[in-house]
Scaffold this motif. Structure first.
Motif, PDB file in Angstrom:
ATOM      1  N   HIS A  13      19.973   5.733  -1.021  1.00 37.63           N
ATOM      2  CA  HIS A  13      21.132   6.337  -0.243  1.00 37.63           C
ATOM      3  C   HIS A  13      22.379   6.516  -1.149  1.00 37.63           C
ATOM      4  O   HIS A  13      23.218   7.474  -0.862  1.00 37.63           O
ATOM      5  N   TYR A  14      22.547   5.601  -2.131  1.00 36.10           N
ATOM      6  CA  TYR A  14      23.895   5.723  -2.918  1.00 36.10           C
ATOM      7  C   TYR A  14      23.587   6.502  -4.262  1.00 36.10           C
ATOM      8  O   TYR A  14      24.562   6.276  -5.114  1.00 36.10           O
ATOM      9  N   LEU A  15      22.591   7.027  -4.497  1.00 40.30           N
ATOM     10  CA  LEU A  15      22.136   7.452  -5.902  1.00 40.30           C
ATOM     11  C   LEU A  15      22.162   9.009  -5.657  1.00 40.30           C
ATOM     12  O   LEU A  15      22.108   9.749  -4.809  1.00 40.30           O
ATOM     13  N   PRO A  16      23.033   9.561  -6.912  1.00 40.70           N
ATOM     14  CA  PRO A  16      22.879  11.029  -6.886  1.00 40.70           C
ATOM     15  C   PRO A  16      21.471  11.624  -6.991  1.00 40.70           C
ATOM     16  O   PRO A  16      20.407  11.326  -7.359  1.00 40.70           O
ATOM     17  N   ALA A  17      21.444  12.766  -6.333  1.00 42.71           N
ATOM     18  CA  ALA A  17      20.276  13.573  -5.926  1.00 42.71           C
ATOM     19  C   ALA A  17      19.190  13.706  -7.009  1.00 42.71           C
ATOM     20  O   ALA A  17      18.267  13.647  -7.002  1.00 42.71           O
ATOM     21  N   GLU A  18      19.986  14.191  -8.319  1.00 40.94           N
ATOM     22  CA  GLU A  18      19.325  14.396  -9.532  1.00 40.94           C
ATOM     23  C   GLU A  18      18.346  13.426 -10.047  1.00 40.94           C
ATOM     24  O   GLU A  18      17.686  13.570 -11.055  1.00 40.94           O
ATOM     25  N   GLN A  19      19.154  12.219  -9.937  1.00 43.68           N
ATOM     26  CA  GLN A  19      18.442  10.935 -10.572  1.00 43.68           C
ATOM     27  C   GLN A  19      17.788  10.247  -9.446  1.00 43.68           C
ATOM     28  O   GLN A  19      16.982   9.386  -9.907  1.00 43.68           O
ATOM     29  N   LYS A  20      17.687  10.522  -8.380  1.00 44.87           N
ATOM     30  CA  LYS A  20      17.330   9.682  -7.099  1.00 44.87           C
ATOM     31  C   LYS A  20      15.712   9.263  -7.327  1.00 44.87           C
ATOM     32  O   LYS A  20      15.351   7.971  -7.408  1.00 44.87           O
ATOM     33  N   GLN A  21      14.749  10.124  -7.822  1.00 43.28           N
ATOM     34  CA  GLN A  21      13.440   9.867  -7.756  1.00 43.28           C
ATOM     35  C   GLN A  21      13.240   9.049  -8.868  1.00 43.28           C
ATOM     36  O   GLN A  21      12.411   8.030  -8.749  1.00 43.28           O
ATOM     37  N   ASP A  22      13.664   9.412  -9.963  1.00 42.44           N
ATOM     38  CA  ASP A  22      13.503   8.523 -11.266  1.00 42.44           C
ATOM     39  C   ASP A  22      14.012   7.210 -11.038  1.00 42.44           C
ATOM     40  O   ASP A  22      13.067   6.008 -11.402  1.00 42.44           O
ATOM     41  N   PHE A  54      13.327 -13.280  -1.447  1.00 34.99           N
ATOM     42  CA  PHE A  54      13.392 -12.627  -2.973  1.00 34.99           C
ATOM     43  C   PHE A  54      14.582 -11.263  -2.622  1.00 34.99           C
ATOM     44  O   PHE A  54      15.211 -11.082  -3.472  1.00 34.99           O
ATOM     45  N   LEU A  55      14.262 -10.256  -1.745  1.00 28.85           N
ATOM     46  CA  LEU A  55      15.208  -9.373  -1.547  1.00 28.85           C
ATOM     47  C   LEU A  55      16.446  -9.928  -1.309  1.00 28.85           C
ATOM     48  O   LEU A  55      17.592  -9.157  -1.728  1.00 28.85           O
ATOM     49  N   GLN A  56      16.780 -10.740  -0.379  1.00 28.12           N
ATOM     50  CA  GLN A  56      17.989 -11.389  -0.148  1.00 28.12           C
ATOM     51  C   GLN A  56      18.718 -11.729  -1.409  1.00 28.12           C
ATOM     52  O   GLN A  56      19.740 -11.857  -1.474  1.00 28.12           O
ATOM     53  N   ARG A  57      17.838 -12.637  -2.455  1.00 26.20           N
ATOM     54  CA  ARG A  57      18.575 -12.832  -3.747  1.00 26.20           C
ATOM     55  C   ARG A  57      18.945 -11.402  -4.531  1.00 26.20           C
ATOM     56  O   ARG A  57      19.709 -11.754  -5.612  1.00 26.20           O
ATOM     57  N   GLN A  58      18.579 -10.374  -4.318  1.00 24.32           N
ATOM     58  CA  GLN A  58      18.740  -9.103  -5.079  1.00 24.32           C
ATOM     59  C   GLN A  58      20.571  -8.927  -4.511  1.00 24.32           C
ATOM     60  O   GLN A  58      20.771  -9.477  -3.457  1.00 24.32           O
ATOM     61  N   ASP A  59      20.707  -7.969  -5.383  1.00 25.61           N
ATOM     62  CA  ASP A  59      22.419  -7.481  -5.148  1.00 25.61           C
ATOM     63  C   ASP A  59      22.408  -6.623  -3.989  1.00 25.61           C
ATOM     64  O   ASP A  59      21.182  -5.972  -3.579  1.00 25.61           O
ATOM     65  N   HIS A  60      23.329  -5.935  -3.427  1.00 22.04           N
ATOM     66  CA  HIS A  60      23.482  -5.276  -2.500  1.00 22.04           C
ATOM     67  C   HIS A  60      22.911  -3.882  -2.700  1.00 22.04           C
ATOM     68  O   HIS A  60      23.486  -3.722  -4.002  1.00 22.04           O
ATOM     69  N   PRO A  61      22.363  -3.146  -2.053  1.00 24.45           N
ATOM     70  CA  PRO A  61      21.810  -1.720  -2.456  1.00 24.45           C
ATOM     71  C   PRO A  61      22.812  -1.002  -3.017  1.00 24.45           C
ATOM     72  O   PRO A  61      22.612  -0.043  -4.031  1.00 24.45           O
ATOM     73  N   GLN A  62      24.071  -1.018  -2.798  1.00 23.61           N
ATOM     74  CA  GLN A  62      24.932  -0.174  -3.083  1.00 23.61           C
ATOM     75  C   GLN A  62      25.346  -0.382  -4.626  1.00 23.61           C
ATOM     76  O   GLN A  62      25.429   0.431  -5.450  1.00 23.61           O
ATOM     77  N   ARG A  63      25.423  -1.707  -4.898  1.00 26.39           N
ATOM     78  CA  ARG A  63      25.635  -2.305  -6.247  1.00 26.39           C
ATOM     79  C   ARG A  63      24.670  -2.138  -7.168  1.00 26.39           C
ATOM     80  O   ARG A  63      24.726  -2.048  -8.486  1.00 26.39           O
ATOM     81  N   ILE A  64      23.233  -2.207  -6.831  1.00 24.41           N
ATOM     82  CA  ILE A  64      22.317  -1.919  -7.516  1.00 24.41           C
ATOM     83  C   ILE A  64      22.218  -0.257  -7.961  1.00 24.41           C
ATOM     84  O   ILE A  64      21.947   0.045  -8.954  1.00 24.41           O
ATOM     85  N   GLN A  66      24.830   1.342  -8.116  1.00 22.94           N
ATOM     86  CA  GLN A  66      25.884   1.608  -9.144  1.00 22.94           C
ATOM     87  C   GLN A  66      25.532   1.231 -10.606  1.00 22.94           C
ATOM     88  O   GLN A  66      25.869   1.910 -11.396  1.00 22.94           O
ATOM     89  N   SER A  67      24.985   0.142 -10.633  1.00 23.07           N
ATOM     90  CA  SER A  67      24.256  -0.171 -11.986  1.00 23.07           C
ATOM     91  C   SER A  67      23.228   0.524 -12.648  1.00 23.07           C
ATOM     92  O   SER A  67      23.363   0.557 -14.001  1.00 23.07           O
ATOM     93  N   TYR A  68      22.314   1.308 -11.785  1.00 24.38           N
ATOM     94  CA  TYR A  68      21.533   2.520 -12.455  1.00 24.38           C
ATOM     95  C   TYR A  68      22.076   3.624 -12.625  1.00 24.38           C
ATOM     96  O   TYR A  68      21.991   4.405 -13.634  1.00 24.38           O
ATOM     97  N   ALA A  69      22.946   3.932 -11.872  1.00 26.25           N
ATOM     98  CA  ALA A  69      23.829   5.496 -11.931  1.00 26.25           C
ATOM     99  C   ALA A  69      25.440   5.248 -11.660  1.00 26.25           C
ATOM    100  O   ALA A  69      25.743   5.602 -10.549  1.00 26.25           O
ATOM    101  N   PRO A  70      26.083   4.724 -12.508  1.00 26.79           N
ATOM    102  CA  PRO A  70      27.713   4.548 -12.342  1.00 26.79           C
ATOM    103  C   PRO A  70      28.311   5.662 -12.031  1.00 26.79           C
ATOM    104  O   PRO A  70      28.059   6.707 -12.593  1.00 26.79           O
TER     105      PRO A  70
END
Length: 310
Positions: A13-22, A54-64, A66-70
């Motif tokens: 949901h927080y990723l740009p459309a052109e990079q989302k699928q990859d 395991f998933l709760q130990r991961q970062d918030h989806p928005q921060r994840i 941001q780390s992939y597509a700043p």
């Protein structure tokens, strides 16, 4: 597996459309690799609790995401200091413009109403501040995203080029004040050029005919001060040369004021309606030049002390 899919989709949901699928494919593969190394089967219902932990130990989806597509901010935190400085200088420039505008208004209206002057200044600043902020912010965003600000932020340097330990910073507000004074003075000196004839002829004060050459002299002095003040805005620290030139400006103004004090009145009453004001105005300017010179002597003395410490 449903929890894993929901987590990946939340990141998407927080990723740009052109990079989302990859990015979704990469993230999913990375998570599955980690789960496999931990012995957790995302498809097995019995491992649901372990998968949730395991998933709760991961970062918030928005921060994840941001780390992939700043996403570059409007103004990066590293540039905030420069941004604030430019906004401040922009506000001061707007203020200078507003004062000049208000001064023109007062000259045309022949008014000394302080409240009207203040309202004109505030109105002018308010009308222009929004556009200024948009332009500055958009410029920072575009230059920052393209990488130019990073190059300017950390220019090449060497220990030899660093300012001395006793370096003194040049005050931005003082520089703007000097610009404002020079511009307003030039505006007053050359009212014949920008005022219409009717308004000019109705002015109370004007330069005495036998002192008309002082219009040129004062113009040269104020224009020099204006150029020097603009130059100082481009500098961060005083040098012995720049402060020496600044002191020389004050000495010139002191000389000019003392000379005008000893000469016939520079300004005379032009409007017949205000002839009764002539003695008062003459006294104001006669003593004003001397008082002004005295104030400038005190300022010059203070600047000389600073100069000796450089």
């Amino acid at each position: 597996m449903e929890l894993l899919d929901r987590y990946v989709q939340a990141v998407a949901h927080y990723l740009p459309a052109e990079q989302k699928q990859d990015i979704m494919r990469e993230l999913r593969a990375n998570l599955l690799d980690e789960l496999e190394s931990l012995g957790i089967n995302a498809s097995n219902q019995t491992d649901t609790v372990a998968l949730t932990t395991f998933l709760q130990r991961q970062d918030h989806p928005q921060r994840i995401a941001q780390s992939y597509a700043p996403q570059y901010p409007l103004v990066a935190s590293e540039d905030m200091g420069l941004y604030k400085t430019i906004v401040l200088k922009g506000l001061l420039v707007l203020f200078v413009y507003a004062v000049v505008t208000a001064g023109s208004y007062l000259i045309n209206a022949q008014s000394v109403n302080a409240i009207a002057f203040l309202l004109v200044v505030l109105s002018s600043v308010w009308d222009n501040i929004g556009g200024m902020l948009i332009v500055i912010t958009a410029t920072f965003y575009l230059l920052g995203k393209s990488g130019y600000l990073a190059q300017w932020r950390y220019p090449s340097w060497s220990p030899e080029t660093l300012p001395p330990a006793n370096a003194q910073r040049i005050s931005t507000s003082d520089g703007i004040s000097d610009i404002m004074t020079s511009v307003f003075g030039l505006l007053l000196l050359w009212t014949p050029l920008w005022l219409n004839e009717e308004a000019y002829n109705s002015l109370i004060l004007g330069i005495a005919p036998n002192m008309e050459h002082w219009r040129i002299i004062l113009t040269i002095v104020m224009a020099g001060s204006l150029i020097a003040a603009i130059y100082r805005l481009t500098q961060t620290y005083w040098t012995r040369w720049s402060m020496g030139a600044y002191i020389a400006e004050y000495l010139i103004y002191i000389g000019v004021m003392l000379t005008l004090w000893s000469l016939p009145p520079l300004f005379v009453v032009n409007n017949p309606v205000a002839t009764k004001l002539t003695p008062i105005i003459e006294q104001i300017f006669t003593h004003g030049w001397l008082v002004g010179a005295g104030i400038f002597v005190l300022i010059t003395t203070s600047e000389v002390r600073k100069w000796r410490k450089l």
